[in-house]
Design a protein around this motif. Structure first.
Motif, mmCIF file in Angstrom:
data_model
loop_
_atom_site.group_PDB
_atom_site.id
_atom_site.type_symbol
_atom_site.label_atom_id
_atom_site.label_comp_id
_atom_site.label_asym_id
_atom_site.label_seq_id
_atom_site.Cartn_x
_atom_site.Cartn_y
_atom_site.Cartn_z
ATOM 1 N N SER A 184 -6.283 1.331 -3.783
ATOM 2 C CA SER A 184 -5.608 2.196 -4.753
ATOM 3 C C SER A 184 -5.518 3.607 -4.191
ATOM 4 N N LYS A 185 -4.748 4.433 -4.868
ATOM 5 C CA LYS A 185 -4.550 5.829 -4.473
ATOM 6 C C LYS A 185 -5.839 6.592 -4.241
ATOM 7 N N GLU A 186 -6.851 6.220 -4.991
ATOM 8 C CA GLU A 186 -8.125 6.956 -4.942
ATOM 9 C C GLU A 186 -8.936 6.593 -3.699
ATOM 10 N N ASP A 187 -8.538 5.547 -2.986
ATOM 11 C CA ASP A 187 -9.356 5.103 -1.860
ATOM 12 C C ASP A 187 -9.274 6.034 -0.652
ATOM 13 N N ASN A 213 -2.008 -5.478 -2.835
ATOM 14 C CA ASN A 213 -2.191 -4.173 -3.483
ATOM 15 C C ASN A 213 -3.349 -4.176 -4.480
ATOM 16 N N GLU A 262 -1.124 4.132 3.645
ATOM 17 C CA GLU A 262 -0.334 5.265 3.161
ATOM 18 C C GLU A 262 0.773 4.830 2.189
ATOM 19 N N LYS A 263 1.251 3.590 2.311
ATOM 20 C CA LYS A 263 2.217 3.082 1.328
ATOM 21 C C LYS A 263 1.572 3.017 -0.062
ATOM 22 N N ILE A 264 0.268 2.770 -0.071
ATOM 23 C CA ILE A 264 -0.463 2.711 -1.330
ATOM 24 C C ILE A 264 -0.847 4.124 -1.793
ATOM 25 N N GLU A 265 -0.554 5.101 -0.934
ATOM 26 C CA GLU A 265 -0.889 6.504 -1.187
ATOM 27 C C GLU A 265 -2.390 6.762 -1.200
ATOM 28 N N ALA A 266 -3.130 5.869 -0.541
ATOM 29 C CA ALA A 266 -4.556 6.119 -0.319
ATOM 30 C C ALA A 266 -4.670 7.014 0.920
ATOM 31 N N THR A 267 -5.903 7.469 1.204
ATOM 32 C CA THR A 267 -6.118 8.390 2.321
ATOM 33 C C THR A 267 -6.708 7.656 3.524
#
Ligand code: G4P
Ligand code: NA
Ligand code: NA
Length: 194
Positions: A115-118, A111, A141-146
């Motif tokens: 990050s989410k921002e990726d 992780n 998607e588990k990391i909430e990245a796009t």
């Protein structure tokens, strides 16, 4: 991509109705010039997407992914199939079911590197049933990245991975799409349909 199609015609071997051997330039020996061309091709297809990271799966995805990362000037992360000695904390994992081996394996990414921002471009060498790509998507998607899209070197269009991913709404760009390997003949999806 014509150069790749030519290379597959010249050096690829249809081992069976469903398996294409390309160890002369992709899965064992690597053709750096061709990898560079493929990196440029992936980069141009996704240049407007604002990609921040590339995620691939060891080992054969690494070469095309690195070339793409070089051109897009972003880091490349390869998911690991085995747990590393030094990489033990904060692992994001997903299961990959292999139809050919009939076994489930875990792939993982730290992780630390996402990050989410990726905004992530996923790259792999083959698209067959889509299990590997789905696992990489799951990790991102588990990391909430796009997930910005999926770049594939060789898509076996007669298997269902491409349809599975596209039906889920992911953009899939394949540099070569194989229509059939029947009778040891390599046939590509016709240009218009590519
Ligand atoms: P499956 O969906 O068809 O069951 O394939 P599976 O996940 O079992 O894939 C096993 C390995 O075979 C994967 O590489 C995958 O990229 C590769 N592969 C699938 N179809 C073909 C094919 O037609 N030709 C070749 N040459 N490879 C194919 P891997 O085990 O992850 O190996 P690597 O990345 O270390 O090379
Ligand atoms: Na492979
Ligand atoms: Na692979």
């Amino acid at each position: 991509m014509e150069k790749l199609q030519n290379k597959i015609r010249e050096e690829g071997v249809a081992l069976s109705d469903s398996v294409l051997k390309v160890d002369k330039f992709l899965n064992h020996q690597i053709d750096p010039q061709l990898m560079h061309e493929m990196g440029k091709e992936f980069a141009s297809k996704f240049e407007k997407e604002g990609i921040t990271k590339i995620v691939t799966l060891e080992s054969s995805g690494i070469a095309p992914a690195v070339m793409t990362g070089l051109i897009l000037n972003v880091p490349v992360i390869f998911a690991r199939k085995k747990k590393s000695l030094t990489l033990t904390e904060g692992l994001i994992t997903s299961k990959v079911y292999s139809y050919t081996k009939q076994e489930t394996n875990e792939v993982s990414v730290s992780n630390k590197f996402l990050s989410k921002e990726d905004n992530v471009l996923i790259i792999d060498d083959f698209l067959a049933n889509g299990q590997a790509a789905l696992a990489l998507i799951d990790i991102v998607e588990k990391i909430e990245a796009t997930v910005a899209g999926v770049g594939i070197v060789i898509e076996k269009a007669f298997q269902d991975g491409g349809a599975v991913l596209r039906t889920k709404g992911y953009r899939v760009e394949s540099l070569a799409r194989i229509q059939s390997l029947s009778d040891k003949k390599i046939e590509f999806v016709k240009e218009k349909e590519q």
